[in-house]
Design an enzyme around this catalytic site. Structure first.
Site, short mmCIF file in Angstrom:
data_model
loop_
_atom_site.label_atom_id
_atom_site.label_comp_id
_atom_site.label_asym_id
_atom_site.label_seq_id
_atom_site.Cartn_x
_atom_site.Cartn_y
_atom_site.Cartn_z
N ASP A 176 1.15 -1.52 -0.36
CA ASP A 176 0.37 -0.15 0.28
C ASP A 176 0.93 1.37 0.01
O ASP A 176 0.23 2.29 0.06
CB ASP A 176 -1.17 -0.22 1.32
CG ASP A 176 -1.90 -1.25 0.97
OD1 ASP A 176 -2.72 -1.41 -0.03
OD2 ASP A 176 -1.54 -1.32 2.04
N GLY A 210 -5.71 -0.92 -2.70
CA GLY A 210 -5.62 0.36 -1.84
C GLY A 210 -7.34 1.33 -0.99
O GLY A 210 -7.89 2.07 -1.71
#
Lengths: 412, 412
Positions: free
Chosen positions: A143, A190
């Site tokens: 991420d 994400g």
């Protein structure tokens, strides 16, 4: 270092999380550490006294090379959040009892935001109770949302996979032509940070226009505006590509995927598992324009496609693992290794070390100025930041045409 | 050959369809053919007189190398079925008018079953009307369902991708452990033939157990039996993997994906577009066992992931393209190039040529004896057949960390 080391892996998989494990192991052995233990399934397995001696599994340099190329936690991971110290002292006592039993001098934890919370609590507890073990965090997350480090190991390989896959999906979408056009909606992981979704822009080059639209969770998603933009693009070209984060939200705070009521799962940290934004948008597009639509969810491959890892990422993951051992050896505790970007062009990075209290539970998102004004793409600055991280390959070691991994199964 | 060549691409994309195009172009040029035209979007674009001179785009040997590594039809494809000759003679007259105008001596069509129907009709028409153009088919399909050829170019690369991705998904699924276990259902393309789904078994090796269950469309799918088998496996291991074909059907003839009413699209050949079997099964599993489930649809990447193409496949695709030109040059028409397996171990293949009338509209499925008795996996014979086809890599030519393709955009 006179004592032993124990290392664990926590949170979601990445393609290079084991390269950090290899870095920890190799550096520890080079520095003469007697035993390097691996906790199975992180702190959760550790509490059940499930651990291995890594030298039973890593027997030679070829095993190190295989480990660097093996995706997803070799040791198994967990999503286990330690309680606050004052709420369960017994648990902490148990942890330190096991640490003492194994003569552990250094505890290395490879993970993301939530894992750094574990390092923080354990190092705090040791200091408060006057114990000498050292606790060091090694950053890991696709991420790329950890604060203070320029980027996180795992992100570069995910970005390389996403850029490559997006380019191949774009090529694929141009093969056949449909009367009312085709819109392909690519959904990327994400939740709150758009680093991964922005990486779809890497598909752009002299030979490829890249996605027409890229929507990050950092900007409020306007559904009407999206439909209007795609409609206009469909009038110009027969194949339109939109990349969206799984975490895009509309103005009232709801996730787009929630509009189709597809929220399935809440993890131990209270995070919703999100999926379905692309399907929802594809259905709306097909209703409105009668176009053909296709959704591509990059699935767990975006974090595990080790066959396409970035060499820069593999090497940096290895380095931060090694740097953790070095830091502990030099007396640090309650710290996380970070990557400092020394230079952009030519790209150069070095490792540093920061107080974990400044890092944990802070999510780093994409700066607004790296997203275009209308919120439908990323800027060149974003690409300048990402490109160095996806460079180079480490060819898979294949057996029978398929990449070989280092796993515990081999040794059964 | 005194006249010119025109080549087209038809049907769904593959990772190596352009390697065949490169083979046609290179062999034609080596044999002194003046012009090699490319029809845009196959016979459909040809009817609109949309074609290019390929030498405007393939300018040197590096372009040939890029073309070999570029997935999805460089020229664009179509799904256009020619009407029967007696139903629309004017259409055929128009086609031959264009062929004559361009002084075409050889018409090469790269495609699957439906495309071979085009070759059959055009060569029949030419013979019946006493015209001298030659029509040769070049096999292409990830589905591997063409009769008489040992396998089809495109299948090997798809199988390599599917085997690799499955292995990485299996690794990923072992990273985190869930209380009631995790079942990952991987959905693979292949409407009636299980060649692609069977390729998930390539994940199996000394370091990986491979999928626990593999369901091909060749065997009737028994939902209760499936649930029972997965339940038993969940009692033994925390991560269970099932791979299913998009085309699995229950006893009454309905597709599993139809049980969740998710049939979206019927193409020009009347084929249903199927998707959703994995989601349906995952929902049933989660209801019954309370386990966590995950679905992975390998999406269009299974046919377009050129970054992971098989070298054997790229080379064979190139060879069948070249063999088509050679055959036409030697006077053949109404034929398809095939691949004959000369030897299994060591693997050796040669190209041959067969009457297209024997090939078109016959689907080759996986022999029942290559599927285990209980219908939940493939046998070693299946793997012995597939393994030679996935060997070797042709490293992508990367620019900025992303594979470079040869596309028409470069030349705008």
């Amino acid at each position: 270092m006179k004592g032993n080391i124990i290392v664990g892996q926590s949170g979601g998989p990445t393609a290079v999380i084991n390269s950090s494990l290899a870095g920890v192991y190799k550096t520890a052995k080079d520095r003469g550490v007697t035993k390097v233990y691996g906790m199975l399934n992180g702190i959760q397995g550790f509490l059940e006294e499930r651990y291995i001696d890594l030298s039973d599994y890593i027997k030679n340099d070829l095993d190190i090379e295989l480990l660097k190329r093996t995706p997803s936690a070799f040791l198994g991971a967990c999503r286990y959040k330690l309680p606050d110290i004052h709420k369960d002292k017994e648990l902490y006592e148990k942890i330190f009892e096991i640490l003492n039993k194994l003569d552990i001098e250094c505890f290395v934890y490879i993970g993301g935001n939530d894992s750094m919370d574990t390092i923080k609590k354990l190092s705090d507890y040791a200091i408060v109770t006057g114990q000498t073990q050292r606790f060091i965090g090694v950053p890991k997350t696709i991420d790329n949302d950890l604060a203070l480090t320029d980027h996180t190991p795992g992100y570069g390989s995910a970005a390389k996979y996403i850029g490559t896959a997006t380019k191949e999906v774009i090529r694929d979408s141009m093969g056949l032509v449909y009367n009312k056009g085709l819109v392909t909606v690519i959904e990327v992981m994400g939740r709150n940070a758009g680093w991964l979704t922005g990486a779809t822009a890497l598909a752009k080059g002299e030979d490829c226009e890249g996605p027409d639209f890229i929507y990050l969770p950092e900007v409020i998603f306007d559904l009407d505006n999206f439909l209007e933009k795609v409609g206009k693009q469909l009038a110009k070209k027969k194949s339109v590509i939109a990349a969206v984060s799984e975490g895009i939200k509309i103005a009232d705070g709801r996730y787009v995927c929630e509009l189709s009521a597809n929220v399935e799962y809440v993890d131990a940290f209270g995070h919703k598992q999100l999926t379905g934004a692309a399907n929802y948008l594809a259905n709306r597009l097909s209703e409105k324009f009668g176009c053909k639509t296709r959704t591509v969810e990059l699935s767990t491959l975006q974090r595990s496609a080790a066959h396409l890892s970035s060499l820069v990422d593999i090497n940096e993951a290895f380095q931060v693992g090694g740097a953790a051992v070095k830091a502990a050896d030099e007396g640090d505790t309650g710290k996380m290794v970070v990557i400092d970007r020394v230079s952009d062009d030519p790209y150069q990075c070095s490792t540093g070390i920061y107080d974990v209290h400044k890092i944990s539970n802070v999510e780093k998102v994409v700066p607004r100025e790296w997203i275009t004004k209308d919120g439908s793409n990323v800027t060149e600055e974003f690409l300048d930041y990402v490109r160095p991280l996806i460079q180079g390959d480490l060819a898979p070691i294949t057996v029978g045409g398929i990449p070989r991994h280092l796993t515990m199964i081999r040794h059964k």
